[in-house]
Design an enzyme around this catalytic site. Structure first.
Site, short mmCIF file in Angstrom:
data_model
loop_
_atom_site.label_atom_id
_atom_site.label_comp_id
_atom_site.label_asym_id
_atom_site.label_seq_id
_atom_site.Cartn_x
_atom_site.Cartn_y
_atom_site.Cartn_z
N GLU A 12 -9.59 41.02 63.81
CA GLU A 12 -9.08 39.68 64.10
C GLU A 12 -8.50 39.03 62.85
OE1 GLU A 12 -10.27 35.57 66.47
OE2 GLU A 12 -11.83 36.65 65.45
N GLY A 32 -17.79 35.23 58.11
CA GLY A 32 -19.24 35.21 58.17
C GLY A 32 -19.73 36.27 59.15
N MET A 56 -18.19 38.59 62.99
CA MET A 56 -17.07 38.85 63.91
C MET A 56 -17.60 39.38 65.23
SD MET A 56 -13.87 38.89 64.55
CE MET A 56 -13.34 39.40 66.19
N ASN A 60 -16.83 41.30 67.71
CA ASN A 60 -16.40 42.52 68.40
C ASN A 60 -17.30 42.81 69.60
OD1 ASN A 60 -14.72 43.05 66.00
ND2 ASN A 60 -16.70 43.47 65.07
N GLU A 84 -21.66 34.15 67.77
CA GLU A 84 -20.98 35.42 68.09
C GLU A 84 -21.34 35.91 69.49
OE1 GLU A 84 -18.70 35.83 66.13
OE2 GLU A 84 -19.48 34.76 64.39
N HIS A 120 -19.30 34.24 72.12
CA HIS A 120 -17.96 34.84 72.24
C HIS A 120 -17.95 36.04 73.19
CE1 HIS A 120 -15.56 32.68 69.34
NE2 HIS A 120 -16.26 33.06 68.28
N GLU A 135 -13.05 29.46 69.37
CA GLU A 135 -13.90 28.99 68.27
C GLU A 135 -14.56 27.64 68.57
OE1 GLU A 135 -14.86 31.06 66.43
OE2 GLU A 135 -13.31 32.60 66.36
#
Ligand code: BES
Ligand code: ZN
Length: 885
Positions: free
Chosen positions: A150, A289, A291, A293, A326, A329, A348
Site C-alpha cells: 500500500e 506502524g 499494515m 494485509n 488493522e 480493516h 483510515e
C-alpha cells in the site's frame, strides 16, 4: 430552528474522478498465478506471473503496472492459442506502466492470459517485496523478505493491475530454503520439493490456497526464519510471528487481543471473517506502524510485541489500538474497499473510529473516548486550520501524492466525521448502517456516497445532506456565540477558521452543517443544528449552557470572556464532562493562538484549572502551555524563563499530589497521569522532581535496571539529559543502542535530542544517519532536538548540509522524507526563518513532501503573527502575576 439551505456551490468542491490516472479498461484481471523465489545473496528475486484476463474490448495491447522490475519474457495467449510470444513491450516511467502490444486482436468477450517472467530487487526501502534484517545470536546479520504494497508498491513486487478497484483472485507460490517459514494471505495448500532456479539445489515450493476477490495493495508475502505462537480461541487459528531474535512471548498480549477482537467484530459487523486464518507478524524494518494485509497483518516491532514488565501504559494502549485498527480493516477496507485513493478516508477514518469503539469495549477503565478529544480531534483541527490543508476527499493520482494523504485529515478528521454522524444518529443505528454497507458491498468497491446511503437507509435521515460538505470541503468553522439575556437567546454565527487568522472572503463561502450539541442544565440537545451562516436559539436558563457537548462536532466555539469565566466555574461545579473541559481549553487555546481572543485570557483560564482532577484535561493543559512555549521559543530569555516558571507553578502541586511511586493497584489512567505530571513539572525544573529523576538515573546507571519505572523512563531521560552532560548522554545512548526491547531502545533514542551542548547535538544528528539507527527510526533521535532553539537551528543546518543523502535514503514515493521535512522545519517561529526555508527549497524538487513543506510554512506564519499580536499581552500578564520583572 431556522431552515436555510446550505452548501451552495461556490466551485470549491472538486470532481475527484477527473484527476485519476488509471489503466485502460480493455482487459480486466480475474486471477493471478504468481511464483516468487528470493535470493538472499544477491538481494533479488525471480518471479513468474500468469494473469487470466477478461477481455472487455477488442484488444491488441495490454497495459499494466510495473516499477523497477526487469522483465525477461512476455507471452500473450487466448484460449489454447498463443497470440504472441514476443510482443512489443514498452515502459512508461512516468505512469509506471508496461505496455504489451501485439499484431493480432483478441475480440471483446473472450479470455486472455498474460505470462511474464521477471527479476526484482529485494530492496532496502521498505516498499514492494523488500528485505529486512535482524541480528542472530552469534551476531551475524540474518535477512528476511517481506512486503509493503500500500498504496502503489505491489507493482514493485510483480507486474499487476495495481488499482484498488481491480479486484482479482490470487494463487501465490513462494520458493525458499527449507529452514525458512513462508507466509502469505492464505493458508498453505501444498508444499513440494523443487529444483531451485537460484541455487541449483533443492528447495521447497509453498503454494497457498486461492484468495477471495481482493485488491493488489492488500497482498503480502513473507519468507524468513521465524518463531510463532498460536491460539485456537477464535473460530479460525490466530498466530503471532516474529523473527528469531525476539522473545515470541512478547506477542502474547496482541495474540489474545486479536482473537477476542475478531470474534467481537464478526458479531458487530454480522459478517464472518472470510479467511481460513489470521497471522500477524513483527517486521524489524517497517515504514508505517502496521499494515492490514488480508489475513497477514504486518507490524513494526513496537506496535505488536510488548514486554509488559518494561513498557509504559501508553505503549500498551498503542499496541491495542494498532491491533484493533488493522483488524477493523479486515472488513472495512479489505472486504469492502474504496474504489480509488481519494476515498482513502473511508479506510483510515473508519478503522481509527472502530479501534476507539472496540478499545472502549475491551478496556472500559481506559476511558479512551475521553482521550479522543486530545488525540484525534486535536490533530484534525490542528492540521485543518492551515490554508495548506485539504478536503478529506481529495483528487490524487501519483504515488507521491497518494502517500501524502495518509495524514491527520484522512485518519483523524475522517474518524471525527464518523464520530459526529454516529452521535447524531446514535451509535446503534450507525452500526446497523455499517452492517448494511458491508453486506451490500462485500468483495466490491465503494465511494463515500455508498456509506451515506447505507446510513440513510437505516436511519431514515438524509445523511448525505449533512455530511457531504464535511468530506468535500477543506476546513471547519469557528462558531461565535453572542448572548442576548433579555431575550433568553443566543446568536451563533459560523466562519471559516484559519490559524493564521487571515481568512479571505472567498475562503469563507462554505456553510458547514454544524451540530450544536447544546448542553444546558436539562441535558444535551443532539438534534439542534446550525444549517446557515447565523441563527438565534432560545435558552431557558442562561446561567449555564455550553455548545458542542463532549466535543463531538468538528468546530471551535468562541465565547465572550465573561462566558468563558462562567464555564470555568461550571467546570469546577461538575457541570461539564471531561471531554467538555478538555475541549473548552483546547478551543480557547486555539482561538488565542489565532487572534480571535487574547493570549492572557487562556493563561488565566489555565491558571484557574489547577485543581482539575482529570488526566485528559491535564493533557490538554500541558499541551497548551507547550504550544505557547514553542511559539515563544526564539523570544527573549526573560520571557521564556517566566513561561517556564508558569508551567512549573501550574503543574507542581498536581505532580506532588500524585507522586511518582507506582503501586500494582494503580489503574491504567493513573499510571499515565503520574508519568505525565512528573515529566511536565520535571522539565520545568521542579527541584524535588529533578532530584528524584537523578536519583533514579544514577541507580540505573550503576546497574539497577529496574530503578526507573517504565512510565517515567522517557521523562527521567529528558530531565537527565537537559540538566546533565556527556556522562548522562553516554548512559542513554547505550540504552538506545543496546536495550533489550525495541520499546526501551526507542524511548532512549527519542530522548537523546534533549541534550543541548553543540557537541552532543552533533552526535545526535550523526547518529540518526548512521548504521546504528534503522531507516524506519530516523525521526526518533531528531525529534527531541525541537525542544530547544539550539537544536532547531542545528536541525535545519543539518538538513541543508545532508539534503542529498536524505533524498537518497528516503525516496519521495515513501512518506518518511515528508516527516523529516516537517520535523526539521516546523519548529521555527519567525518570518525570516520561514523565508530561508522557502528559499532553500525553491530550487529543489519538492515531490513527495510539498504538502508537509507548505504546512510547515503555514504553521510558522501563524506563530509569527501570534507573537507579533500578543507578545506585549503575554508580558503584561506575566508581570501582573509575578513571573516577570
Ligand atoms: N493502511 C495503514 C498503513 C499505511 C500507512 C500504508 C501509510 C501505507 C502508507 C494502516 O492501516 C495504518 O493506518 N497504520 C497506522 C497505525 C494505526 C494504529 C493508526 C500506522 O501505520 O501508523
Ligand atoms: Zn489503517
Amino acid at each position: 430552528m431556522c431552515r436555510h439551505h446550505f452548501g451552495e456551490d461556490d466551485g470549491a468542491a472538486m470532481d475527484v474522478s477527473q484527476a485519476r490516472e488509471v489503466l485502460p479498461t480493455n482487459v480486466k484481471p480475474v486471477h493471478y498465478d504468481l511464483t516468487l523465489e528470493p535470493d538472499f545473496d544477491k538481494f533479488t528475486y525471480e518471479g513468474k506471473v500468469v494473469i487470466d484476463l477478461d477481455v472487455a474490448e477488442d484488444t491488441s495491447s495490454i497495459s499494466l503496472n510495473t516499477n523497477e522490475l526487469k522483465i525477461h519474457s512476455t507471452t500473450v495467449s487466448s484460449g489454447k492459442q498463443v497470440i504472441s510470444s514476443s510482443p512489443d513491450v514498452s515502459y512508461n516511467e512516468d505512469t509506471q506502466t508496461t505496455k504489451v502490444s501485439f499484431k493480432d486482436t483478441i475480440p471483446a468477450g473472450s479470455k486472455a492470459t498474460l505470462t511474464q517472467t521477471f527479476t526484482g530487487t529485494l530492496n532496502d526501502n521498505m516498499a514492494g517485496f523488500y528485505r529486512s534484517s535482524f541480528k542472530a545470536e552469534d551476531g551475524s546479520t540474518t535477512y528476511m523478505a517481506t512486503t509493503q504494497m500500500e498504496p502503489t508498491d505491489a507493482r514493485r513486487a510483480f507486474p499487476c493491475f495495481d488499482e484498488p478497484a481491480l479486484k482479482s483472485e490470487f494463487t501465490i507460490t513462494l520458493i525458499a530454503d527449507k529452514k525458512m517459514t513462508c507466509l502469505s494471505n492464505m493458508d498453505v495448500s501444498s508444499e513440494k520439493e523443487v529444483d531451485s532456479a537460484i541455487t541449483g539445489g533443492k528447495r521447497k515450493a509453498v503454494t497457498f490456497n486461492k484468495t477471495p476477490l481482493m485488491s493488489t495493495y492488500l497482498l503480502a508475502f513473507v519468507v524468513g526464519e521465524l518463531n510463532c505462537i498460536e491460539t485456537s480461541s477464535f473460530r479460525v487459528p490466530v498466530r503471532v510471528y516474529a523473527p528469531k531474535d525476539r522473545d515470541i512471548e512478547h506477542g502474547r498480549f496482541s495474540l489474545e487481543l486479536a482473537a477476542k477482537t475478531l470474534d467481537f467484530y464478526e458479531k458487530k459487523f454480522d459478517s464472518k471473517f472470510p479467511l481460513p486464518k489470521m497471522d500477524m507478524i513483527a517486521i524489524p524494518d517497517f515504514s508505517a506502524g502496521a499494515m492490514e494485509n488480508w489475513g497477514l497483518v504486518t507490524y513494526r516491532v513496537v506496535d505488536l510485541l510488548i514486554d509488559e514488565k518494561v513498557s509504559s501504559a501508553a505503549t500498551k494502549q498503542r499496541v491495542a489500538e494498532t491491533v484493533q485498527h488493522e483488524l477493523a480493516h479486515q472488513w472495512f477496507g479489505n472486504l469492502v474497499t474504496m474504489d480509488f485513493w481519494d476515498g482513502l478516508w473511508l479506510n483510515e477514518g473508519f478503522a481509527t473510529w472502530m479501534s476507539w469503539y472496540s478499545c472502549n469495549v475491551f478496556y472500559p477503565d481506559w476511558k479512551v473516548w475521553e482521550g479522543y478529544v486530545t488525540d484525534n480531534l486535536a490533530s484534525a483541527l490542528s492540521l485543518d486550520s492551515l490554508r495548506s490543508s485539504h478536503p478529506i476527499e481529495v483528487p490524487v493520482k501519483r504515488a507521491d501524492e497518494i502517500n501524502q494523504i495518509f495524514d491527520a485529515i484522512s485518519y483523524s478528521k475522517g474518524s471525527c466525521v464518523l464520530r459526529m454522524i454516529s452521535k447524531y444518529l446514535g451509535e446503534d443505528t450507525f452500526m446497523e448502517g455499517i452492517r448494511r454497507y458491508l453486506k451490500k458491498h462485500a468483495y466490491g468497491n465503494t465511494q463515500t456516497g455508498d456509506l451515506w446511503a447505507a446510513l440513510s437507509d437505516v436511519s431514515g435521515k438524509d445523511v448525505e445532506k449533512v455530511m457531504d460538505i464535511w468530506t468535500k470541503r477543506v476546513g471547519f468553522p469557528v462558531v461565535t456565540v453572542t448572548e442576548d439575556p433579555s431575550a433568553n437567546s443566543i446568536h451563533v454565527k459560523q466562519n471559516r477558521f484559519l490559524r493564521t487568522a487571515d481568512v479571505k472572503p472567498e475562503e469563507d463561502q462554505t456553510l458547514f452543517p454544524v451540530f450544536l450539541g447544546l448542553r444546558t442544565s436539562e441535558g444535551v440537545d443532539e438534534e439542534l443544528a446550525l444549517l446557515s451562516r447565523e441563527a438565534d436559539f432560545k435558552i431557558k436558563d442562561m446561567d449555564f449552557f455550553k455548545l458542542n457537548a463532549d466535543h463531538s462536532g468538528l468546530y471551535r466555539t468562541s465565547y465572550s470572556p465573561e462566558r468563558l469565566r462562567k464555564l470555568g466555574v461550571a467546570a469546577k461545579n461538575g457541570l461539564l464532562t471531561v471531554e467538555d473541559r478538555a475541549g473548552m481549553i483546547a478551543d480557547a487555546g486555539a482561538l488565542a493562538a489565532s487572534g480571535y481572543q487574547k493570549t492572557s485570557g487562556i493563561l488565566s483560564l489555565l491558571d484557574s484549572f489547577k485543581s482539575e482532577p482529570a488526566f485528559v484535561v491535564w493533557q490538554e493543559i500541558t499541551s497548551r502551555i507547550s504550544v505557547l512555549r514553542s511559539a515563544w521559543m526564539f523570544e527573549e530569555e526573560a520571557v521564556r524563563g517566566a513561561l517556564k516558571q508558569f508551567q512549573l507553578d501550574l503543574t507542581k502541586d498536581k505532580a506532588h499530589e500524585l507522586g511518582w511511586k507506582f503501586k500494582d493497584s494503580d489503574g491504567h489512567i493513573e499510571q499515565q497521569f503520574k508519568g505525565m505530571m512528573f515529566g511536565s513539572a520535571g522539565v520545568a525544573k521542579d527541584e524535588a522532581i529533578v532530584k528524584a529523576a537523578f536519583d533514579m538515573f544514577n541507580k540505573f546507571k550503576s546497574g539497577n535496571s529496574s530503578a526507573i519505572h517504565p512510565n517515567l523512563r522517557g521523562s527521567v531521560y529528558a530531565i537527565a539529559l537537559s540538566n546533565g552532560g556527556k556522562e548522562e548522554y553516554e548512559v542513554v545512548l547505550d540504552q538506545a543502542l543496546h536495550a533489550k526491547t525495541s520499546d526501551e531502545r526507542n524511548t532512549a533514542l527519542r530522548a537523546l535530542g534533549r541534550a543541548k551542548s553543540p557537541e552532543l547535538i552533533q552526535r545526535t544528528l550523526a547518529l540518526s544517519l548512521s548504521d546504528d539507527v534503522k531507516g524506519q527510526d530516523i525521526y526518533l533521535p531528531i525529534s527531541a532536538l525541537r525542544t530547544h532553539p539550539e537544536g532547531i537551528d542545528a536541525l535545519w543546518n543539518w538538513v541543508k548540509e545532508n539534503w542529498g543523502e536524505l533524498e537518497r535514503r528516503l525516496p519521495p514515493s515513501l512518506s518518511m522524507l515528508s516527516s523529516v521535512v516537517s520535523i526539521t522545519t516546523s519548529s521555527f517561529t519567525h518570518d525570516e526563518q520561514r523565508k530561508a526555508i522557502e528559499d532553500f527549497f525553491a530550487k529543489k524538487s519538492t515531490k513527495g513532501f510539498d504538502k508537509a513543506l507548505a504546512q510547515s510554512c503555514d504553521a510558522i506564519r501563524a506563530k509569527a503573527a501570534w507573537i507579533k499580536r500578543d507578545s506585549e499581552d503575554v508580558k503584561d500578564w506575566l508581570k501582573d502575576h509575578g513571573y516577570l520583572q
